[in-house]
Design a protein around this motif. Structure first.
Motif, short mmCIF file in Angstrom:
data_model
loop_
_atom_site.label_atom_id
_atom_site.label_comp_id
_atom_site.label_asym_id
_atom_site.label_seq_id
_atom_site.Cartn_x
_atom_site.Cartn_y
_atom_site.Cartn_z
N GLU A 112 0.83 -1.07 0.11
CA GLU A 112 -0.24 0.21 -0.14
C GLU A 112 0.73 0.86 0.31
O GLU A 112 0.56 2.60 -0.39
N THR A 113 1.66 1.98 0.00
CA THR A 113 2.53 2.33 0.47
C THR A 113 4.01 2.67 -0.96
O THR A 113 3.40 3.41 -1.72
N PHE B 119 -2.55 -0.44 13.80
CA PHE B 119 -2.52 0.24 12.94
C PHE B 119 -1.82 -1.07 11.54
O PHE B 119 -1.08 -0.92 11.04
N TRP B 120 -2.31 -2.13 12.25
CA TRP B 120 -1.33 -4.04 11.55
C TRP B 120 -3.00 -4.32 10.40
O TRP B 120 -3.99 -4.59 11.48
N GLY C 192 -0.71 -2.16 7.42
CA GLY C 192 -0.33 -1.10 7.63
C GLY C 192 0.82 -0.96 7.12
O GLY C 192 2.24 -0.91 7.82
N GLN D 71 -0.26 -3.60 4.34
CA GLN D 71 -1.79 -3.95 4.62
C GLN D 71 -1.95 -3.77 2.57
O GLN D 71 -3.31 -3.15 1.91
N SER E 236 6.57 3.54 4.21
CA SER E 236 5.88 3.37 6.10
C SER E 236 5.97 4.60 6.98
O SER E 236 7.68 4.38 7.05
N ILE F 298 1.18 7.18 8.84
CA ILE F 298 1.07 7.17 10.54
C ILE F 298 0.84 8.23 11.57
O ILE F 298 3.08 7.62 10.98
#
Ligand code: TXA
Ligand code: MG
Length: 335
Positions: free
Chosen positions: A29-30, A87-88, A90, A120, A177, A196
């Motif tokens: 996702e990043t 947050f995971w 993620g 994620q 991340s 985050i």
């Protein structure tokens, strides 16, 4: 080496290659990651080679289950549990004390710690799960280039150097991340800002959050080892700007010097620019998510368009703007 381009129905091929010790790029996702089995020294060494990465810059271990982390660490503190609960999967990487000789030595290059992340993205999770091993996953770019946010970016940098690329489309976040060190007694230390934010972290833990905005701006701020290397920079000089007046002044100055100019900015900034300027629309005013998603891909696109000077819009250093400005300022300094 013939680099295979795989779609998401061909993960079995990717799994087989990884199990043979080969490198396979995968979407998260990043940004796209460069996968190799984290317990194989031979495979992990190939990652450094393929990226041209300095070997003292440690890698993130990507997992698909919490058990993979718990099996490999000395202790799994309460604060780690709170963070992964929140947050995971993620865009948060946590650094813990690892068991000795659990992962290949080159993963952490002699450090007693290992960085972990559960991405994620369904393709990343399925790939790790089917391989049955944790995978290292540095960004799948040539060292020093902007991180890749599409399979094509990976291809442009890595064709002929890795076994395969799994194409999962464009990545949603576009910046790497957030990396936090959980082994610091003084608190939770942010080593690399990301999606985050410090405020989000503070909402779920009572420990102090260190290395928020102030520390990151300070020259002596402790950094992830990787932060000292050249990163994020396209081949042409990058100049950042805040206001439309500044933008217009820079465009005029460069054009008077007969340079081809590229502008990356939100749409409110783009009116009244000369037609000769190459433009990338980063989204609507104040949309930091959209600006982040366009930052690396826009830099790569402007390289293709062969602009000689690149102007990129800055944003306030708040929330995710801290991560965006961290990458943009590095690019502008040519780091
Ligand atoms: O979003 C991401 O994190 C992406 C995707 C593919 O997951 N991966 C990524 O990996 O950005 P990489 O290798 O490009 O960046 C890893 C960062 C580096 O700054 C490195 O120095 C730091 O994490 N790091 C890794 N292990 C560490 C450790 N044991 N101690 C301190 N820093 C560490
Ligand atoms: Mg990287």
């Amino acid at each position: 080496m013939n680099t295979k381009r795989l779609d998401t129905t061909q993960l079995e091929t990717a799994v087989a290659l990884l199990l043979e010790g080969e490198l396979v790029a995968f979407p998260t996702e990043t940004v796209y990651g460069l996968g190799a089995i984290a317990t194989s020294e031979e495979a992990v060494k190939k990652v450094y080679q393929a990226k041209g990465r300095p070997s003292d810059n440690p890698l993130i271990v990507h997992v698909s289950s919490l058990q993979q982390v718990k099996d490999s660490v000395v202790a799994f503190p309460e604060v780690a549990q709170a963070l992964v609960d929140a947050f995971w999967p993620g865009p948060l990487t946590i650094i813990l004390q690892a068991k000795e000789q659990y992962f290949a030595p080159s993963v952490s290059f002699g450090r007693p710690t290992v960085a972990f992340r559960m991405p994620q993205h369904p393709v990343a999770l399925e790939l790790i799960q089917k391989t049955g091993h944790a995978l290292v996953g540095p960004s799948a770019n040539q060292s020093g280039k902007p991180s890749p946010t599409s399979a094509q970016h990976v291809w442009d940098d890595m064709n002929g150097r890795i076994a395969a690329i799994c194409d999962g489309g464009e990545t949603a976040i576009g910046l790497e991340s957030t990396v936090v060190d959980l082994t610091d007694k003084e608190g939770i230390r942010i080593l690399r800002p990301g999606a985050i934010t410090a405020e989000q972290l503070q909402n779920v833990v009572h420990q102090r959050i260190l290395g928020g905005e102030e520390a990151i701006e300070a020259e002596e701020a402790p950094k992830a080892p990787g932060m000292k290397y050249r990163h994020y920079a396209p081949s042409m000089p990058v100049q950042l700007f805040y206001t439309k007046e500044e933008l217009i002044r820079w465009v005029r100055q460069y054009q008077e010097a007969h340079m081809d100019v590229g502008v990356m900015a939100t749409e409110d900034m783009l009116g009244a620019l000369p037609n000769s300027v190459e433009v990338i629309n980063m989204g609507s005013a104040g949309d930091i998510q959209s600006m982040s998603m366009h930052l690396f891909s826009g830099m790569r696109e402007m390289e293709k368009r062969k602009v000689e000077r690149l102007l990129v819009q800055a944003c306030p250093k708040k929330g995710m703007g801290i991560a965006y400005m961290n990458r943009l300022e590095k690019a502008a300094r040519g780091e």
